[in-house]
Design an enzyme around this catalytic site. Structure first.
Site, mmCIF file in Angstrom:
data_model
loop_
_atom_site.group_PDB
_atom_site.id
_atom_site.type_symbol
_atom_site.label_atom_id
_atom_site.label_comp_id
_atom_site.label_asym_id
_atom_site.label_seq_id
_atom_site.Cartn_x
_atom_site.Cartn_y
_atom_site.Cartn_z
ATOM 1 N N GLN A 19 -0.127 -17.503 -1.129
ATOM 2 C CA GLN A 19 -0.374 -18.919 -1.417
ATOM 3 C C GLN A 19 0.865 -19.780 -1.220
ATOM 4 O O GLN A 19 0.815 -20.992 -1.450
ATOM 5 C CB GLN A 19 -0.901 -19.091 -2.856
ATOM 6 C CG GLN A 19 -2.227 -18.424 -3.107
ATOM 7 C CD GLN A 19 -3.336 -18.916 -2.171
ATOM 8 O OE1 GLN A 19 -3.242 -19.982 -1.546
ATOM 9 N NE2 GLN A 19 -4.391 -18.126 -2.037
ATOM 10 N N CYS A 50 -10.574 -13.534 -8.126
ATOM 11 C CA CYS A 50 -9.873 -12.234 -8.003
ATOM 12 C C CYS A 50 -8.651 -12.183 -8.916
ATOM 13 O O CYS A 50 -7.596 -11.657 -8.531
ATOM 14 C CB CYS A 50 -9.469 -11.937 -6.564
ATOM 15 S SG CYS A 50 -10.864 -11.791 -5.456
HETATM 16 N N1 7TS Z 1 -2.629 -12.688 -3.080
HETATM 17 C C1 7TS Z 1 -2.932 -13.950 -3.411
HETATM 18 C C2 7TS Z 1 -2.011 -14.726 -4.299
HETATM 19 C C3 7TS Z 1 -4.117 -14.518 -2.908
HETATM 20 O O1 7TS Z 1 -4.412 -15.784 -3.242
HETATM 21 C C4 7TS Z 1 -4.962 -13.758 -2.068
HETATM 22 C C5 7TS Z 1 -6.269 -14.311 -1.575
HETATM 23 C C6 7TS Z 1 -4.567 -12.468 -1.735
HETATM 24 C C7 7TS Z 1 -3.412 -11.959 -2.265
HETATM 25 C C8 7TS Z 1 -5.351 -11.620 -0.800
HETATM 26 O O2 7TS Z 1 -5.243 -12.138 0.495
HETATM 27 P P1 7TS Z 1 -6.104 -11.512 1.691
HETATM 28 O O3 7TS Z 1 -5.841 -12.438 2.832
HETATM 29 O O4 7TS Z 1 -5.594 -10.139 1.930
HETATM 30 O O5 7TS Z 1 -7.523 -11.525 1.234
HETATM 31 N N2 7TS Z 1 -6.810 -15.310 -2.392
HETATM 32 C C9 7TS Z 1 -8.092 -15.748 -2.372
HETATM 33 C C10 7TS Z 1 -8.544 -16.721 -3.258
HETATM 34 O O6 7TS Z 1 -7.852 -17.274 -4.085
HETATM 35 N N3 7TS Z 1 -9.852 -16.929 -3.030
HETATM 36 O O7 7TS Z 1 -10.238 -16.136 -2.022
HETATM 37 C C11 7TS Z 1 -9.152 -15.389 -1.616
#
Ligand code: 7TS
Length: 403
Positions: free
Chosen positions: A200, A361
């Site tokens: 983020q 999540c």
């Molecule tokens: N870490 C953080 C802080 C995140 O916000 C997310 C995804 C992930 C890890 C995982 O990322 P990915 O690209 O491997 O899926 N966050 C979110 C969310 O807040 N709503 O949907 C996905």
């Protein structure tokens, strides 16, 4: 910043949802993708699709050059020392799993690690898997009433057994921007290694891994206006060199006999199999897009929307915002009275407004606040004050229906 020009690069923003103009406020989950990225994907498929690092033929060379040019662009974007420290993964989740499954193998009985209560499941579960049956204690950092990490508690957890700390740069629920540089320095003083979950942060903040001095930093392309299926693991070279491979297969080897394998040099040791080279090539255009506007300009625009929306939301009776950190990214989690977040999200969708509802999540964080979830609105460079107005008007229209 020419907002009309920016919006024109995202045809999806012209869509109607439920017969109304789409107001897309779920950028924390994934951001939309400008045509220059989509065009690059199409160009790769129509013009130069060939597997990377495998052929002497022209197409294969071109595909390899595109992938490796992205690696260099990412290196420069995060100011890594070398392209050997930039590993392509499927996303943040895979990057954390990679570190947990390889570096995490060195955890032993009696060790302690530090996580925080605001982590996404992607930065919790891989560490539990890495620990398995070993007696490794997880210390969890709590929050103050603004949704900021309790830094005194963080510091109090370090002792002779502490080997690792993993925490987010920016919370995907609270928007809190953590003082990661100070936290990393403190961990290093105590001999612990640090992974920063930058999922983020990378779309909104300038990232300088050498200035931060983090051991690992991870993020996803799809949250940075880029394609799905691509993520980055940055790791310090001396650590990556010591770590065992994550997956075995093609690309990651130097020499294979039926008895034994020697491994390729970095970064390829950690890139088994055919990578998502088309999307990696197009990720380069997403970084171009961000740089064409400037990350500071993007951050200023989003901050304006954050303040504008926050002010209006707080005028709604019974509305509570979770996460009021001074240093905050453009994400607003809220609840109204005892209305279930899901009901708010569903009715907003009927008025064309896309927000996220649920636990995001981050179930331990929901448990910490003793709530089932929140409604979350999050902003990107293409959002406007008019969209905030439409969101607030929609909210004011539906709340009376929900009592
Ligand atoms: N870490 C953080 C802080 C995140 O916000 C997310 C995804 C992930 C890890 C995982 O990322 P990915 O690209 O491997 O899926 N966050 C979110 C969310 O807040 N709503 O949907 C996905």
């Amino acid at each position: 910043m020419d907002i009309n020009n920016i919006r024109s690069q995202f045809p999806i923003l012209e869509r109607q949802v439920s017969g109304r103009p789409l107001v897309y406020l779920d950028n924390t989950a994934t951001s939309q993708t400008p045509m220059m990225v989509v065009d690059e994907i199409a160009r790769c498929y129509t013009h130069c699709k060939a597997n990377v690092h495998r052929g002497v033929h022209t197409l294969s060379q071109e595909a390899t050059d595109l992938q490796e040019a992205t690696r260099e662009k990412v290196r420069a974007y995060i100011n890594a020392d070398s392209i050997q420290e930039v590993i392509f993964t499927r996303g943040t989740t895979e990057a954390i799993n990679l570190v947990a499954a390889t570096y995490g193998r060195s955890f032993k009985d009696g060790d302690e690690i530090i996580l925080t209560v605001m982590e996404h499941h992607a930065n919790i579960v891989p560490w539990q898997l890495a620990i398995g049956d070993k007696q490794v204690k997880i210390n969890v950092v709590g929050l103050n009433d603004r949704g900021e990490l309790d830094i005194d508690q963080y510091k109090s957890y370090f002792n002779a057994h502490t080997v690792f700390a993993a925490f987010c740069h920016v919370s995907n629920v609270l928007g809190t921007v953590n003082p990661v540089k100070e936290m990393i320095a403190y961990a290093h003083e105590h001999g612990a290694r640090v992974l920063i979950d930058g999922a983020q942060a990378s779309p909104h903040l300038a990232i300088d891994v050498r200035d931060l001095d983090c051991d690992f930093y991870v993020f996803s392309s799809h949250k940075m206006y880029g394609p799905t299926g691509v993520g980055v693991l940055y790791g310090k070279r001396e650590l990556l060199e010591q770590m065992p491979p994550y997956q075995g297969g093609g690309e990651m080897i130097k020499h294979v006999t039926m008895e034994k394998t020697t491994y390729a040099d970095l970064p390829f040791k950690f890139e088994a199999g055919t990578p998502d080279f088309v999307d990696i090539a197009a990720f380069s255009k997403a970084i171009d897009f961000i740089q064409s506007i400037g990350i500071e300009t993007i951050a200023r625009h989003e901050e304006d929307l954050l303040h504008y929306a926050t002010e209006q939301l707080l005028r709604i009776p019974g509305l509570r915002i979770y996460g009021t950190s001074e240093h905050k990214s453009a994400v607003i989690s809220f609840l109204v009275g005892d209305i279930h977040p899901y009901d708010i999200g569903m009715l907003l969708d009927k008025l064309g407004v896309a927000v996220r509802t649920g636990h995001h999540c981050a179930q331990p964080l929901m448990d910490y606040y003793d709530i089932p979830g929140t409604v979350r609105a999050s902003f990107a460079v293409y959002n406007t004050r008019q969209e905030v107005d439409a969101f607030i008007a929609a909210l004011q229209r539906i709340l009376p229906m929900l009592g």
